[in-house]
Design a protein around this motif. Structure first.
Motif, PDB file in Angstrom:
ATOM      1  N   ILE B 299       0.842  -1.203   0.000  1.00 44.46           N
ATOM      2  CA  ILE B 299       0.000   0.000   0.000  1.00 44.46           C
ATOM      3  C   ILE B 299       0.869   1.242   0.000  1.00 44.46           C
ATOM      4  N   SER B 300       1.947   1.168   0.749  1.00 45.19           N
ATOM      5  CA  SER B 300       2.823   2.325   0.838  1.00 45.19           C
ATOM      6  C   SER B 300       3.410   2.661  -0.543  1.00 45.19           C
ATOM      7  N   THR B 301       3.811   1.619  -1.314  1.00 45.42           N
ATOM      8  CA  THR B 301       4.341   1.859  -2.665  1.00 45.42           C
ATOM      9  C   THR B 301       3.270   2.493  -3.546  1.00 45.42           C
ATOM     10  N   THR B 302       2.047   1.919  -3.475  1.00 45.62           N
ATOM     11  CA  THR B 302       0.966   2.479  -4.278  1.00 45.62           C
ATOM     12  C   THR B 302       0.717   3.933  -3.892  1.00 45.62           C
ATOM     13  N   LEU B 303       0.760   4.184  -2.579  1.00 47.89           N
ATOM     14  CA  LEU B 303       0.530   5.554  -2.104  1.00 47.89           C
ATOM     15  C   LEU B 303       1.564   6.526  -2.667  1.00 47.89           C
ATOM     16  N   ILE B 304       2.810   6.068  -2.722  1.00 49.34           N
ATOM     17  CA  ILE B 304       3.864   6.940  -3.257  1.00 49.34           C
ATOM     18  C   ILE B 304       3.542   7.288  -4.717  1.00 49.34           C
ATOM     19  N   GLY B 305       3.169   6.230  -5.491  1.00 48.90           N
ATOM     20  CA  GLY B 305       2.823   6.444  -6.909  1.00 48.90           C
ATOM     21  C   GLY B 305       1.658   7.398  -7.052  1.00 48.90           C
ATOM     22  N   LEU B 306       0.626   7.183  -6.228  1.00 49.10           N
ATOM     23  CA  LEU B 306      -0.563   8.030  -6.316  1.00 49.10           C
ATOM     24  C   LEU B 306      -0.241   9.472  -5.947  1.00 49.10           C
ATOM     25  N   ARG B 308       2.578  10.972  -6.239  1.00 49.16           N
ATOM     26  CA  ARG B 308       3.347  11.575  -7.328  1.00 49.16           C
ATOM     27  C   ARG B 308       2.402  11.989  -8.468  1.00 49.16           C
ATOM     28  N   ARG B 309       1.492  11.067  -8.802  1.00 47.39           N
ATOM     29  CA  ARG B 309       0.552  11.346  -9.888  1.00 47.39           C
ATOM     30  C   ARG B 309      -0.324  12.548  -9.537  1.00 47.39           C
ATOM     31  N   PHE B 310      -0.764  12.571  -8.300  1.00 50.50           N
ATOM     32  CA  PHE B 310      -1.625  13.675  -7.855  1.00 50.50           C
ATOM     33  C   PHE B 310      -0.856  15.000  -7.907  1.00 50.50           C
ATOM     34  N   ALA B 311       0.399  14.956  -7.486  1.00 52.32           N
ATOM     35  CA  ALA B 311       1.222  16.169  -7.502  1.00 52.32           C
ATOM     36  C   ALA B 311       1.420  16.638  -8.944  1.00 52.32           C
ATOM     37  N   GLU B 312       1.645  15.668  -9.861  1.00 55.07           N
ATOM     38  CA  GLU B 312       1.841  16.045 -11.270  1.00 55.07           C
ATOM     39  C   GLU B 312       0.586  16.683 -11.849  1.00 55.07           C
ATOM     40  N   MET B 313      -0.570  16.090 -11.499  1.00 58.59           N
ATOM     41  CA  MET B 313      -1.825  16.642 -12.012  1.00 58.59           C
ATOM     42  C   MET B 313      -2.072  18.030 -11.432  1.00 58.59           C
ATOM     43  N   SER B 314      -1.770  18.200 -10.149  1.00 57.92           N
ATOM     44  CA  SER B 314      -1.971  19.499  -9.512  1.00 57.92           C
ATOM     45  C   SER B 314      -1.068  20.535 -10.160  1.00 57.92           C
ATOM     46  N   GLU B 315       0.151  20.115 -10.458  1.00 52.14           N
ATOM     47  CA  GLU B 315       1.109  21.006 -11.103  1.00 52.14           C
ATOM     48  C   GLU B 315       0.588  21.405 -12.498  1.00 52.14           C
ATOM     49  N   LEU B 316       0.080  20.407 -13.230  1.00 52.80           N
ATOM     50  CA  LEU B 316      -0.464  20.682 -14.568  1.00 52.80           C
ATOM     51  C   LEU B 316      -1.610  21.675 -14.489  1.00 52.80           C
ATOM     52  N   ARG B 317      -2.473  21.470 -13.498  1.00 47.17           N
ATOM     53  CA  ARG B 317      -3.604  22.376 -13.321  1.00 47.17           C
ATOM     54  C   ARG B 317      -3.115  23.778 -13.031  1.00 47.17           C
ATOM     55  N   LYS B 318      -2.084  23.850 -12.178  1.00 47.55           N
ATOM     56  CA  LYS B 318      -1.574  25.155 -11.760  1.00 47.55           C
ATOM     57  C   LYS B 318      -0.935  25.864 -12.953  1.00 47.55           C
ATOM     58  N   ASN B 319      -0.161  25.109 -13.726  1.00 44.85           N
ATOM     59  CA  ASN B 319       0.575  25.732 -14.824  1.00 44.85           C
ATOM     60  C   ASN B 319      -0.273  26.022 -16.040  1.00 44.85           C
ATOM     61  N   ALA B 320      -1.329  25.228 -16.214  1.00 44.04           N
ATOM     62  CA  ALA B 320      -2.143  25.388 -17.420  1.00 44.04           C
ATOM     63  C   ALA B 320      -2.820  26.752 -17.362  1.00 44.04           C
ATOM     64  N   LEU B 397      -6.399   8.141  -2.893  1.00 49.80           N
ATOM     65  CA  LEU B 397      -5.425   8.547  -1.880  1.00 49.80           C
ATOM     66  C   LEU B 397      -6.063   8.535  -0.497  1.00 49.80           C
ATOM     67  N   ARG B 398      -7.292   9.068  -0.463  1.00 48.80           N
ATOM     68  CA  ARG B 398      -7.987   9.154   0.820  1.00 48.80           C
ATOM     69  C   ARG B 398      -8.261   7.750   1.383  1.00 48.80           C
ATOM     70  N   SER B 399      -8.863   6.899   0.507  1.00 42.91           N
ATOM     71  CA  SER B 399      -9.266   5.592   1.029  1.00 42.91           C
ATOM     72  C   SER B 399      -8.061   4.715   1.323  1.00 42.91           C
ATOM     73  N   LEU B 400      -7.021   4.857   0.494  1.00 46.68           N
ATOM     74  CA  LEU B 400      -5.824   4.043   0.726  1.00 46.68           C
ATOM     75  C   LEU B 400      -5.097   4.475   1.990  1.00 46.68           C
ATOM     76  N   THR B 401      -5.107   5.789   2.234  1.00 45.53           N
ATOM     77  CA  THR B 401      -4.481   6.271   3.466  1.00 45.53           C
ATOM     78  C   THR B 401      -5.225   5.702   4.664  1.00 45.53           C
ATOM     79  N   GLU B 402      -6.561   5.628   4.528  1.00 43.23           N
ATOM     80  CA  GLU B 402      -7.362   5.070   5.618  1.00 43.23           C
ATOM     81  C   GLU B 402      -7.001   3.591   5.829  1.00 43.23           C
ATOM     82  N   SER B 403      -6.898   2.848   4.703  1.00 42.62           N
ATOM     83  CA  SER B 403      -6.538   1.429   4.826  1.00 42.62           C
ATOM     84  C   SER B 403      -5.155   1.295   5.449  1.00 42.62           C
TER      85      SER B 403
END
Lengths: 166, 658
Positions: B299-306, B308-320, B397-403
């Motif tokens: 779960i921790s590995t998946t969380l790291i991936g998620l 990162r993906r979330f940060a990239e999407m947030s960055e894209l939103r911010k820069n767009a 991210l939310r549900s996995l953090t809970e798990s």
């Protein structure tokens, strides 16, 4: 060395990389015996070394093509529309591995370059045995499949699908 | 969205003939004029079919007998696209399609399918940058509440012969229930009143409400367990006294819950007897612990991936650069040639040899790469739509953090348990069992102690729901929709006085609930069907469609294609002449002077469309298919004659039919 570090080193090594590029060029050359544009080789690792993309690629039939594959990313089930947008950044991150792998592939004559046309050819005299490790074998098959798909489209079309310019 | 028709292409069944190509001018008012039964009315169905329509409405017999493939070349900001689709034969449609993209594409003389209609539709949705979040935030499961699709937008670009002067139906294909309902639902989105962000928040609200119900139910059940537990504990307290685990200093009847609990906890916490731990019990714990650690690590590995993906999407939103309602991202260039030229100067970046050996070769390579890069420059920006992904990843991210937290809790508890195995020793079986049970009960109590945490969580969710309901108030959406409609109505109001309409100054109202036009008179609103005359119906259709496009063009990221195809707008004026033709069985000579009122009215229609096209500065294209000849519209600025199909000249060349 921790397990994760070892895995990183195994995966991100130019020897494996050179074979992956060889397989990509083999797939590309399968269509009309074309030389693979050098630019395209920079896309191979960012695509194959992305877990979600790779597992989807492995599940997609070779006959489907790149369009169908990219469309799969957009489905509700997969919800991976954002992944292609990070490709340019990932290409930059994998640039070093790409160049080291390419260098090794050229040194070992797995690939032959035609500088005038900016393309590489897979050396048909070199035969690569199927990998004994299942994961590596899947990676090589995936690379070949990706090469074949890319050869069916123009660079313009690939760029349009992936949302980037070469 | 810049999306205009560059060409329509017909591939004959007879391979001895070259494909028929009909070229249109971008950013202009294009006219195909001609007599009846020459194929003008097949143009809209051909374009619609190539853009992925469910059924093939191209007329059977002549056209479909002679053609094997139909195609349309679209000009977009991302270059040209040829979308061709096979003639369906005896079927209603076929999924076989051919797609070719490029800066300037070469039309192939023969076609072989390379994709299918489903994939083309997905690509068109993506091209339009349509949000992939559906409107079904309440999770009703209605098909009409699906995500907006490119196909829905065709309502705004086609006005075929049966619609253009129709008092009952304003939009293309809105005469079927399914299309009507879907169109009504997506209308606020197309008008920019509902943004992908609002949709995402609506979905979040539904999820939060579900979560709230779950947490409240948990809280409820904990309270009831709590009462049961107190009575059970009383029994255990007495039993402990009997077993001598609580000495004489403890009262027979505890004064309150806390005193009783502390007494029982002291039994569990203090080692009572020697331990009897079997190898198996230790192994079980170790196995379980290892399993938990493995799960935790995965779960921790998946969380790291998620993350990162979330940060990239947030960055894209911010820069767009964010336009009104969706994102535009500057397309990114790889520039491999620049990478290679900036590598170590003395070594070749490719072969690693000294440059003195391979300088010439490297220069060749760099120039060939630069050539490719120059040729392949495709587009300025892309309209990424990853709203659904953004929400999904956030939820994951939310549900996995809970798990993850749950797993950690379990692991810590297990570790404690293992330690206790080692430390504690039980000699008397009954005591052992009793203490074991007691321990469980104490654990339950401790989880009851977390109810304050749960109450806190419930409060947080309630707060978020409250804040969301302020952001996504229905009133707000309604007011935004009404503002957009007011604008469109104003634009239509400016066009109407230039058309042949009885009440040019009466305000026009576009009613989304009915997908209809109303005209305001003193105290009432008249539907189009309540107002007589085909000329009125035609004028209102023209005015509203042009006004809608004017509105769409103002928003750079609006997904509606920037063209309008109208079939036979002059039909309401020329029945007289058509009757003459049918009587004499001869062609009507439209080139003869038309200085009567009808001709003037038709000219007004063309002029109004031309005005809309010209003021768009190339961003809007109109295609009109009509009987009216050049003497009617010839002098209008910006008009382009595509072709004239009279005296035997038709859409399908005669020789194809021989």
């Amino acid at each position: 060395m921790s397990g994760l570090q070892r895995e990183y080193k195994n995966l991100y090594n130019p020897a494996l990389g050179s074979v992956i590029l060889y397989k990509f060029a083999e797939g590309y050359g399968q269509i009309e015996n074309k030389g693979t544009p050098l630019t395209l080789l920079y896309m191979v690792f960012p695509i194959l070394f992305q877990e979600q993309i790779f597992s989807l690629l492995a599940k997609t039939q070779s006959s489907s093509g790149l369009r169908k594959f990219i469309n799969k990313l957009y489905t509700k089930e997969n919800s991976l529309s954002d992944i292609t947008l990070s490709l340019p950044k990932r290409t930059e991150e994998f640039r070093n591995l790409t160049e080291r792998s390419l260098r090794m592939a050229l040194m070992t004559n797995l690939l032959v370059i035609s500088a005038k046309d900016g393309v590489v050819f897979q050396n048909p005299k070199k035969k690569i045995k199927p990998a004994s490790v299942k994961d590596v074998d899947e990676l090589l098959k995936g690379s070949r499949k990706l090469g074949k798909w890319c050869a069916q489209l123009t660079l313009f079309e690939i760029g349009n699908l992936l949302g980037l310019e070469f | 969205m810049f999306f205009q028709i560059k060409e329509i292409i017909l591939w004959p069944r007879n391979k001895n003939f070259q494909p028929k190509r009909i070229s249109f001018k971008l950013g202009a008012i294009n006219i195909v004029t001609g007599s009846s039964r020459t194929g003008k009315s097949a143009i809209i169905p051909i374009v619609d079919y190539c853009l992925g329509s469910e059924h093939c409405a191209i007329p059977v017999k002549t056209i479909r007998d002679a053609c094997e493939w139909f195609g349309v070349v679209i000009q977009t900001q991302n270059g040209e696209k040829l979308l061709a689709r096979k003639e369906p034969g005896d079927f209603q449609s076929t999924g076989e399609m051919f797609v070719l993209e490029g800066k300037n594409i070469q039309i192939p003389s023969t076609i072989k399918a390379n994709t299918n209609v489903t994939d083309v539709k997905i690509q068109l949705d993506h091209l339009a940058g349509l949000t992939n979040i559906d409107f079904d935030s309440q999770e009703i499961g209605s098909g009409f509440l699906g995500r907006p699709s490119f196909r829905d937008l065709n309502a705004f670009v086609f006005q075929p012969q049966n619609i253009i002067a129709n008092p009952d139906v304003l939009f293309y294909k809105a005469d079927t229930h399914a299309h009507r309902e879907k169109l009504k639902n997506i209308f606020p989105y197309v008008l920019g009143a509902v943004t992908p962000e609002t949709l995402a928040l609506m979905h979040e609200m539904t999820q939060l409400k579900k979560e709230l119900r779950k947490k409240q139910a948990e809280l409820q059940s904990i309270s009831s367990i709590s009462e049961r537990w107190v009575s059970e504990m009383k029994a255990k307290y007495s039993e402990a006294k009997e077993l001598g685990l609580l000495d004489i200093t403890f009262p027979q009847e505890p004064s309150d819950k806390d005193v009783m609990l502390n007494a029982l906890k002291s039994i569990v916490e203090v080692p009572q007897a020697s331990i009897k731990v079997t190898q198996d019990s230790i192994q079980d714990s170790v196995d379980e612990l290892a399993k938990l650690q493995q799960e935790e690590s995965a779960i921790s590995t998946t969380l790291i991936g998620l993350r990162r993906r979330f940060a990239e999407m947030s960055e894209l939103r911010k820069n767009a650069s964010s336009y009104k309602d969706s994102l535009k991202v500057q397309s990114q260039r790889l520039k491999v040639s620049a990478w290679l030229s900036e590598s170590e100067k003395e070594k070749c970046p490719i072969c690693g040899n000294d440059l003195s050996d391979s300088l010439e070769e490297l220069n060749d390579l760099l120039s060939s790469l630069s050539r490719v890069e120059k040729e392949e420059k495709a587009f300025e920006n892309i309209s990424p739509s990853f709203d659904r992904e953004y929400e999904k990843v956030r939820e994951d991210l939310r549900s996995l953090t809970e798990s993850f937290n749950g797993l950690q809790f379990r692991r810590v508890a297990l570790e404690k348990k293992s330690d206790k195995y080692k430390d504690r020793q039980y000699e008397i079986a009954r005591v052992e069992r009793f203490i074991g049970n007691l321990e469980k009960s104490v654990e339950i109590y401790e989880s009851l102690g977390t109810d304050s945490e749960l109450i806190n969580e419930v409060e947080i969710i309630k707060d978020r729901i409250e804040s969301l309901s302020k952001t996504i108030s229905e009133r707000d959406v309604k007011s935004k929709t009404s503002n957009s409609l007011n604008k469109i109505q104003q634009y239509a109001g400016r066009i109407l006085p230039n058309l042949d309409v009885e009440r040019p100054n009466d305000p026009v109202v576009l009613k989304i609930e009915d997908l209809a036009i109303q005209v305001q008179s003193n105290n009432r609103l008249d539907y189009l069907w309540e107002i007589g005359s085909g000329s009125n119906w035609l004028s209102y259709h023209i005015a509203v469609m042009l006004a809608l496009h004017q509105f769409f063009l103002e928003s750079k990221s609006n997904p509606v294609p920037s063209f309008l195809m109208i079939d036979q707008p002059s039909q309401v004026y020329f029945p007289k002449k058509l009757t003459e033709r049918s009587k004499s069985n001869q062609e009507v000579d439209y080139s003869k002077k038309f200085d009567d009122e009808d001709a003037l009215a038709v000219r007004k229609v063309f002029a109004a469309i031309a005005e809309a096209v010209n003021s768009s500065k190339g961003n809007f294209q109109a295609i009109i298919l009509d009987h009216a000849a050049e003497n009617i519209w010839g002098a209008i600025n910006g008009v382009y004659l595509v072709d004239e199909w009279r005296n035997g000249k038709k859409l399908v060349p005669e020789e194809w039919l021989l």
